[in-house]
Design an enzyme around this catalytic site. Sequence first.
Site, PDB file in Angstrom:
ATOM      1  CG  HIS A 154      -1.806  -1.194   1.348  1.00 22.07           C
ATOM      2  ND1 HIS A 154      -2.957  -1.398   0.618  1.00 22.07           N
ATOM      3  CD2 HIS A 154      -1.653  -2.294   2.133  1.00 22.07           C
ATOM      4  CE1 HIS A 154      -3.495  -2.556   0.946  1.00 22.07           C
ATOM      5  NE2 HIS A 154      -2.716  -3.126   1.850  1.00 22.07           N
ATOM      6  CE  LYS A 201      12.539  17.801 -13.510  1.00 23.65           C
ATOM      7  NZ  LYS A 201      11.234  17.910 -14.152  1.00 23.65           N
TER       8      LYS A 201
END
Length: 490
Positions: free
Chosen positions: A166, A294
């Site tokens: 999860h 980036k």
Amino acid sequence: MKKSLKLWGAAFTKEPSRAVIAFTAGRDVASVSPADAKLIPYDLWTNKVHVLMLGKNGIIPKSDAGKILKGLLKLEQLVAAGKFRLDPSKEDVHTNIESWLTEKLGIEIAGKLHTARSRNDQVVTDIRLYLRDQVLTFVGNNIGLVQTLLKLAKIYQAVPFPGFTHHQHAMVTTFGHILAGFATMIIRDIERLKGWYILHNISPLGNAVAYGTSFPVDRTLTAKLLAFDGPDTNSMDAITNRWEPEADLAYSVVVLMNHLSLIAQTLILLATPEFGMVELSDKFSTGSSIMPQKKNPDPLEVIKGKAGFVHGQLVGLLSMGKSNFIGFNRDSQWTKYIVMDLLSECEPAPAVLTGVLLTMMVNTKIMETWCRKGFIGATTLMEQLVAMYALPMRQVKVVVEKAVKRSVGQDKVTFTSLCQSLQEEGLALPITESQVAAWQEPETIIGLTKSFGGSGKKSMKQELTLLAKQLAGHQKWLLQKKKDKGKALK
């Protein structure tokens, strides 16, 4: 004036290869070749085998068969030299090749090539040969990926790693255990691809329209010369179900892409600054047109995108087969375009992922640090209390849950909180503070893991040995299939 040819990359220490750039760029600027261009070598092979059989069985004169075969060999040389191109005015690859032969030999000779067959069995045979080669390509690429995963799994087999469920901390495992799990998935994909061979490595050549021929063709001979296991049993089947071998292979590739997408998504998360567990190489990253800092995991994201893309193509293939009438139907022609698109989109993916794995940097210290957070050792603590003191698991789980609640902010169950929770449940156990601490330590947890297939030292050794043995079997199978094809081509 200096010309800038790239929108990003000045901050990179290494440049992505052309193959990686092409993989991420997709079809933005690259063109797609005609579908039948992929079938040229297979149609030539089918034609050579067919004409050999016609001559051998006396269906056409051996002298004419020899002239046609000589012409096909000449055309094969032109194809290899890049001097033969398909003419769009001539409908398909079959017409192009037969037209070329007719121009060279005349219809009196070349017109005998198509004796005892139809374009129906001809194209189905061509595509079957193409799909079979694609199976071998995918098996080979995935063998390379598994080799890399097992190599890394061995290196990191004892490195503590936080297992998740999860998206939350679950239990301590090892990074090697995770990588071996990925290898297990890909080995299963290889087995699924090999299953295609069992179902579909049979020859449709000689089925003609779909109902056989009155000529005395030798389908066993042509099957052997094409490296098939034999001719198919019923002449109508392959012509009617032109979608089925395509869909079977497509399904295998779609499941593979799901697994590659899973691995890609895991690496993307692990490479974020928030996780910081791996660092992707500049060789498998791209930049931004505006943000100088980036370094994006585009190849991994493209793998995920391709996985979603080919789901739709698989549904298209399945839809093609849902309402066929017996025999050939022209709508099945579109299965060729769908499956070729699907396979060409996915074929580079295993090699790209292999490159990502081989060039990434792994931060084992951060992995181990995460194995001391979020009460990740609570389950093993519970198991040891159950095992050592022969207590009901459900009762001890309640104790540890309460201890977790009392230890909020500590990242692990404290000795004091556990003693309080035990007392609350009416349990008096002779445990020590050092025991409670040790049972939540990553190395101790790994050492206590005994189950086969788990992350324990003995289990990992068994697992890696078994996976290596399975991989060796697949390598042997691939080599044999390539030898079978080479023998048939001679």
